[in-house]
Design a protein around this motif. Structure first.
Motif, PDB file in Angstrom:
ATOM      1  N   ARG A 110       0.952  -1.183  -0.227  1.00 52.85           N
ATOM      2  CA  ARG A 110       0.179  -0.003   0.080  1.00 52.85           C
ATOM      3  C   ARG A 110       0.929   1.233   0.015  1.00 52.85           C
ATOM      4  N   ALA A 112       0.724   5.426  -0.138  1.00 55.67           N
ATOM      5  CA  ALA A 112       0.119   6.792  -0.094  1.00 55.67           C
ATOM      6  C   ALA A 112       0.891   7.883  -0.772  1.00 55.67           C
ATOM      7  N   TYR A 192       1.130   2.215   5.861  1.00 52.22           N
ATOM      8  CA  TYR A 192       1.424   2.025   4.577  1.00 52.22           C
ATOM      9  C   TYR A 192       2.912   1.577   4.417  1.00 52.22           C
ATOM     10  N   VAL A 195       5.301   6.094   1.356  1.00 53.90           N
ATOM     11  CA  VAL A 195       4.700   7.452   1.215  1.00 53.90           C
ATOM     12  C   VAL A 195       5.387   8.193   0.429  1.00 53.90           C
TER      13      VAL A 195
END
Length: 211
Positions: A110, A112, A192, A195
């Motif tokens: 994941r 961001a 996350y 980033v």
């Protein structure tokens, strides 16, 4: 004989001055030939692969390629390279089936993205086809960053901006707009794997005039 290494920008300096002058090294002769053959969608995709926003750049780019154009050696004006991007963008057909396929099975990572301007959108375009889950945050009501907030609509129509921004956002990106990210710690606490901060440089320079 070794094959020509076209990934080396110095190659274009030797043979294609305009392509070397372009920061994205867009293959200018290739897409001009496609436009000449009225293959506008093909010409658009050649641009999209290298510079991400052909319709936007066809209206707003400062055209570093044109002073380098070899045509000025024999004529007064260079080839209108920038405007030809717009020609391809304005005359293309539906290209959504040519965009990268987004895998249904994600890779478990994941990311961001802070800011929804050109930098974050370009990152999203590169990562979405690789199976990353992407969350993008921006304090505006829609994506585009300074392209939306600083370029007037008579220069960059909203429809053109929305179209090219949405090509990327529609790749499965989760968008959260109208939110001010004022704490990176809060973002990091969401777990996350990485980033990306693409908030731009919106602070202007003061003239510092007395009186």
């Amino acid at each position: 004989m070794k094959p020509t290494d076209i990934k080396n920008p110095e190659y274009f300096h030797k043979v294609v001055d305009c392509q070397y002058a372009c920061p994205a090294h867009t293959p200018v002769p290739e897409y001009i030939r496609l436009i000449a053959g009225e293959r506008y969608s093909d010409a658009y995709m050649v641009n999209w692969q290298s510079n991400v926003f052909p319709g936007i750049l066809g209206r707003t780019c400062d055209r570093p390629c044109e002073p380098a154009c070899r045509r000025v050696r024999v004529e007064e004006e260079p080839v209108a390279i920038c405007r030809l991007k717009r020609v391809a963008a304005d005359n293309k057909g539906d290209i959504t089936d040519r965009l990268p396929a987004i895998p249904k099975k994600k890779n478990g990572k994941r990311i961001a993205l802070i800011g929804a301007g050109p930098a974050s959108l370009t990152v999203a375009r590169g990562l979405a086809p690789l199976g990353y889950r992407l969350d993008i945050y921006d304090n505006q009501f829609a994506g585009g960053g300074m392209m939306r907030s600083q370029i007037p609509s008579f220069r960059l129509p909203v429809g053109v901006l929305d179209e090219e921004v949405n090509y990327i956002l529609d790749m499965g990106v989760t968008s959260t707009f109208d939110i001010e990210v004022d704490s990176l710690k809060e973002i990091l606490n969401k777990g996350y794997d990485a980033v990306f901060v693409g908030t731009g440089a919106p602070r202007g320079k003061g003239l510092n005039l007395p009186g």
